[in-house]
Design a protein around this motif. Structure first.
Motif, PDB file in Angstrom:
ATOM      1  N   SER A 149      38.171  29.014  46.882  1.00 11.95           N
ATOM      2  CA  SER A 149      39.364  28.168  47.005  1.00 11.95           C
ATOM      3  C   SER A 149      40.583  28.998  47.344  1.00 11.95           C
ATOM      4  CB  SER A 149      39.596  27.397  45.705  1.00 11.95           C
ATOM      5  OG  SER A 149      38.565  26.471  45.463  1.00 11.95           O
ATOM      6  N   ILE A 150      40.745  30.112  46.662  1.00 10.61           N
ATOM      7  CA  ILE A 150      41.886  30.993  46.935  1.00 10.61           C
ATOM      8  C   ILE A 150      41.838  31.499  48.369  1.00 10.61           C
ATOM      9  CG2 ILE A 150      42.835  33.286  46.396  1.00 10.61           C
ATOM     10  CD1 ILE A 150      42.189  32.649  43.432  1.00 10.61           C
ATOM     11  N   GLN A 151      40.654  31.850  48.843  1.00 12.12           N
ATOM     12  CA  GLN A 151      40.532  32.320  50.225  1.00 12.12           C
ATOM     13  C   GLN A 151      40.977  31.249  51.216  1.00 12.12           C
ATOM     14  OE1 GLN A 151      36.354  33.247  49.930  1.00 12.12           O
ATOM     15  NE2 GLN A 151      36.715  35.454  49.830  1.00 12.12           N
TER      16      GLN A 151
ATOM     17  N   ARG B 122      56.963  36.916  45.589  1.00 16.09           N
ATOM     18  CA  ARG B 122      57.418  37.410  44.293  1.00 16.09           C
ATOM     19  C   ARG B 122      56.634  36.759  43.152  1.00 16.09           C
ATOM     20  NH1 ARG B 122      64.045  37.508  45.166  1.00 16.09           N
ATOM     21  NH2 ARG B 122      64.012  38.901  46.983  1.00 16.09           N
ATOM     22  N   PHE B 123      55.325  36.771  43.344  1.00 14.05           N
ATOM     23  CA  PHE B 123      54.435  36.123  42.387  1.00 14.05           C
ATOM     24  C   PHE B 123      53.593  37.185  41.670  1.00 14.05           C
ATOM     25  CE2 PHE B 123      50.737  33.422  41.214  1.00 14.05           C
ATOM     26  CZ  PHE B 123      51.420  32.439  40.522  1.00 14.05           C
ATOM     27  N   GLY B 124      54.274  38.105  41.038  1.00 12.40           N
ATOM     28  CA  GLY B 124      53.599  39.151  40.300  1.00 12.40           C
ATOM     29  C   GLY B 124      52.999  40.199  41.204  1.00 12.40           C
ATOM     30  N   GLU B 125      52.139  41.017  40.625  1.00 13.66           N
ATOM     31  CA  GLU B 125      51.494  42.097  41.363  1.00 13.66           C
ATOM     32  C   GLU B 125      49.987  42.016  41.157  1.00 13.66           C
ATOM     33  OE1 GLU B 125      53.176  45.696  39.934  1.00 13.66           O
ATOM     34  OE2 GLU B 125      55.119  45.381  40.918  1.00 13.66           O
ATOM     35  N   GLY B 126      49.284  42.827  41.940  1.00 12.05           N
ATOM     36  CA  GLY B 126      47.834  42.898  41.810  1.00 12.05           C
ATOM     37  C   GLY B 126      47.126  42.246  42.977  1.00 12.05           C
TER      38      GLY B 126
ATOM     39  N   ASP C 275      43.718  40.949  42.472  1.00 13.37           N
ATOM     40  CA  ASP C 275      42.560  40.208  41.967  1.00 13.37           C
ATOM     41  C   ASP C 275      42.869  38.715  41.871  1.00 13.37           C
ATOM     42  OD1 ASP C 275      40.908  42.454  41.638  1.00 13.37           O
ATOM     43  OD2 ASP C 275      41.870  42.934  39.721  1.00 13.37           O
ATOM     44  N   PRO C 276      41.906  37.862  42.201  1.00  6.15           N
ATOM     45  CA  PRO C 276      42.110  36.419  42.068  1.00  6.15           C
ATOM     46  C   PRO C 276      42.100  35.995  40.607  1.00  6.15           C
ATOM     47  CG  PRO C 276      39.835  36.893  42.699  1.00  6.15           C
ATOM     48  CD  PRO C 276      40.571  38.205  42.726  1.00  6.15           C
ATOM     49  N   ASP C 277      42.923  35.012  40.261  1.00  4.08           N
ATOM     50  CA  ASP C 277      42.917  34.489  38.899  1.00  4.08           C
ATOM     51  C   ASP C 277      43.342  33.027  38.924  1.00  4.08           C
ATOM     52  OD1 ASP C 277      45.773  34.407  38.991  1.00  4.08           O
ATOM     53  OD2 ASP C 277      45.880  36.472  38.257  1.00  4.08           O
ATOM     54  N   GLU C 278      43.256  32.370  37.774  1.00  4.25           N
ATOM     55  CA  GLU C 278      43.553  30.935  37.692  1.00  4.25           C
ATOM     56  C   GLU C 278      45.014  30.629  37.997  1.00  4.25           C
ATOM     57  OE1 GLU C 278      42.294  29.134  34.098  1.00  4.25           O
ATOM     58  OE2 GLU C 278      40.202  29.768  34.304  1.00  4.25           O
ATOM     59  N   LYS C 279      45.906  31.509  37.595  1.00  2.00           N
ATOM     60  CA  LYS C 279      47.327  31.274  37.848  1.00  2.00           C
ATOM     61  C   LYS C 279      47.611  31.280  39.350  1.00  2.00           C
ATOM     62  CE  LYS C 279      51.941  32.844  36.473  1.00  2.00           C
ATOM     63  NZ  LYS C 279      52.715  33.865  35.709  1.00  2.00           N
ATOM     64  N   LEU C 280      46.997  32.217  40.055  1.00  5.32           N
ATOM     65  CA  LEU C 280      47.173  32.272  41.503  1.00  5.32           C
ATOM     66  C   LEU C 280      46.599  31.011  42.151  1.00  5.32           C
ATOM     67  CD1 LEU C 280      47.850  33.729  44.171  1.00  5.32           C
ATOM     68  CD2 LEU C 280      45.611  34.845  44.020  1.00  5.32           C
TER      69      LEU C 280
ATOM     70  N   LEU D 166      48.665  28.209  44.464  1.00  8.87           N
ATOM     71  CA  LEU D 166      48.275  27.868  45.828  1.00  8.87           C
ATOM     72  C   LEU D 166      47.951  26.371  45.951  1.00  8.87           C
ATOM     73  CD1 LEU D 166      46.081  30.996  46.577  1.00  8.87           C
ATOM     74  CD2 LEU D 166      48.161  30.358  47.809  1.00  8.87           C
ATOM     75  N   LEU D 167      47.284  25.813  44.971  1.00  7.72           N
ATOM     76  CA  LEU D 167      46.983  24.381  45.002  1.00  7.72           C
ATOM     77  C   LEU D 167      48.258  23.543  44.975  1.00  7.72           C
ATOM     78  CD1 LEU D 167      43.921  24.186  42.578  1.00  7.72           C
ATOM     79  CD2 LEU D 167      43.910  23.640  45.025  1.00  7.72           C
ATOM     80  N   ALA D 168      49.264  24.026  44.231  1.00 11.51           N
ATOM     81  CA  ALA D 168      50.528  23.288  44.131  1.00 11.51           C
ATOM     82  C   ALA D 168      51.253  23.222  45.467  1.00 11.51           C
ATOM     83  CB  ALA D 168      51.421  23.935  43.073  1.00 11.51           C
ATOM     84  N   ARG D 169      50.894  24.104  46.396  1.00 14.65           N
ATOM     85  CA  ARG D 169      51.544  24.132  47.699  1.00 14.65           C
ATOM     86  C   ARG D 169      50.936  23.129  48.687  1.00 14.65           C
ATOM     87  NH1 ARG D 169      54.086  29.358  49.276  1.00 14.65           N
ATOM     88  NH2 ARG D 169      54.706  30.392  47.345  1.00 14.65           N
ATOM     89  N   LEU D 170      49.805  22.524  48.327  1.00 16.57           N
ATOM     90  CA  LEU D 170      49.225  21.515  49.202  1.00 16.57           C
ATOM     91  C   LEU D 170      50.131  20.291  49.241  1.00 16.57           C
ATOM     92  CD1 LEU D 170      45.432  21.609  48.250  1.00 16.57           C
ATOM     93  CD2 LEU D 170      46.515  22.563  50.295  1.00 16.57           C
ATOM     94  N   PRO D 171      50.158  19.583  50.355  1.00 18.82           N
ATOM     95  CA  PRO D 171      50.989  18.374  50.434  1.00 18.82           C
ATOM     96  C   PRO D 171      50.446  17.287  49.523  1.00 18.82           C
ATOM     97  CG  PRO D 171      49.579  18.548  52.353  1.00 18.82           C
ATOM     98  CD  PRO D 171      49.435  19.841  51.613  1.00 18.82           C
TER      99      PRO D 171
END
Length: 268
Positions: free
Chosen positions: A202-204, A237-241, A243-248, A252-257
């Motif tokens: 999903s993140i990809q 400006r969404f942190g560093e790193g 690795d994929p995680d639930e917060k990321l 990203l899902l919140a950016r969908l229309p």
């Protein structure tokens, strides 16, 4: 021109579970079909569903009226050209001539279900199927599963009878592209290694919508995916790193229309 851009929601565990249950097959076999049919992803980077426009089907549905004036979209089998945007361009030209015939003459989404098979995919009509398929990969996968079951091809998947399934799904010329061998190879691969991580996948996909190139949308976090995550975090400006995680994933899902379309296309 019709854009065919919906929410583009990525596949999740609910969609995979429902499709596998509909067919009565393990997820390894389901993933083999998905991987061979569309390289594992139902959307392009602009959130339009993957399509392949079949000019011979358009010819059939329009009695060859556009063979001379529009040979790129009406003619003998083949002549597809490159995948991706070009297929939507061809579809758009066909829609200008005959919308219903055009939409029915393209294959759509993860399972590349033809528009004229909308009823077998559990939809009222091709327009309704496409509306669903623009919304989510879950809809695409479940539509594919319903089509497979309606055609009686699920029995071949249950038996891992790859040639029989490929013949029914891809037609009598399946062997030219070695569909049966590819299906068997992918099923064996998924049976012997970890299954795709749906959160990573999903993140990809969502990163590709944002213009960050994560590599294949395959559910495996390799170097290219990690670099894309790091670039996205830095740019937003969404942190560093890396690795994929639930917060990321949530960000990203919140950016969908938002999705205001009515969910009326599936039936039965």
């Amino acid at each position: 021109m019709t854009k065919f851009v919906g929410r583009g929601e990525p596949l999740d565990s609910q969609g995979v579970a429902e499709a596998a249950e509909l067919l009565g097959i393990p997820a390894t076999v389901l993933w083999a079909v998905v991987t061979v049919e569309t390289a594992g992803c139902g959307f392009m980077q602009d959130r339009r569903p993957v399509v392949l426009f079949e000019r011979h089907e358009f010819r059939r549905r329009t009695a060859g009226r556009f063979d001379v004036s529009h040979p790129d979209i009406s003619g003998s089998p083949g002549g597809y050209g490159p995948a991706g945007k070009h297929q939507h361009d061809r579809l758009g030209i066909a829609i200008q001539q005959n919308r219903k015939a055009a939409i029915e003459s393209a294959s759509w989404g993860l399972g590349q279900v033809m528009g004229y098979n909308a009823a077998l995919a559990g939809c009222i009509e091709a327009e309704a199927m496409v509306s669903q398929f623009c919304r989510s990969e879950n809809s695409q996968l479940i539509g594919m599963a319903r089509f497979i079951r309606a055609r009686g091809l699920d029995k071949h998947l249950k038996q891992c009878a790859w040639a029989d399934f490929a013949r029914g799904y891809n037609g009598p010329a399946y062997a030219v592209n070695r569909y049966d061998a590819k299906l068997e190879q992918q099923a064996l691969r998924f049976a012997s290694q970890p299954m795709p991580d749906l959160a990573v996948r999903s993140i990809q996909l969502l990163l590709s919508y944002e213009g960050f190139m994560p590599g294949p949308v395959d559910g495996y976090s390799g170097a290219q995916t990690k670099r894309a995550i790091a670039r996205f975090r830095a740019a937003n400006r969404f942190g560093e790193g890396e690795d994929p995680d639930e917060k990321l994933l949530g960000e990203l899902l919140a950016r969908l229309p938002s999705d205001t379309a009515k969910d009326l296309s599936f039936h039965g």
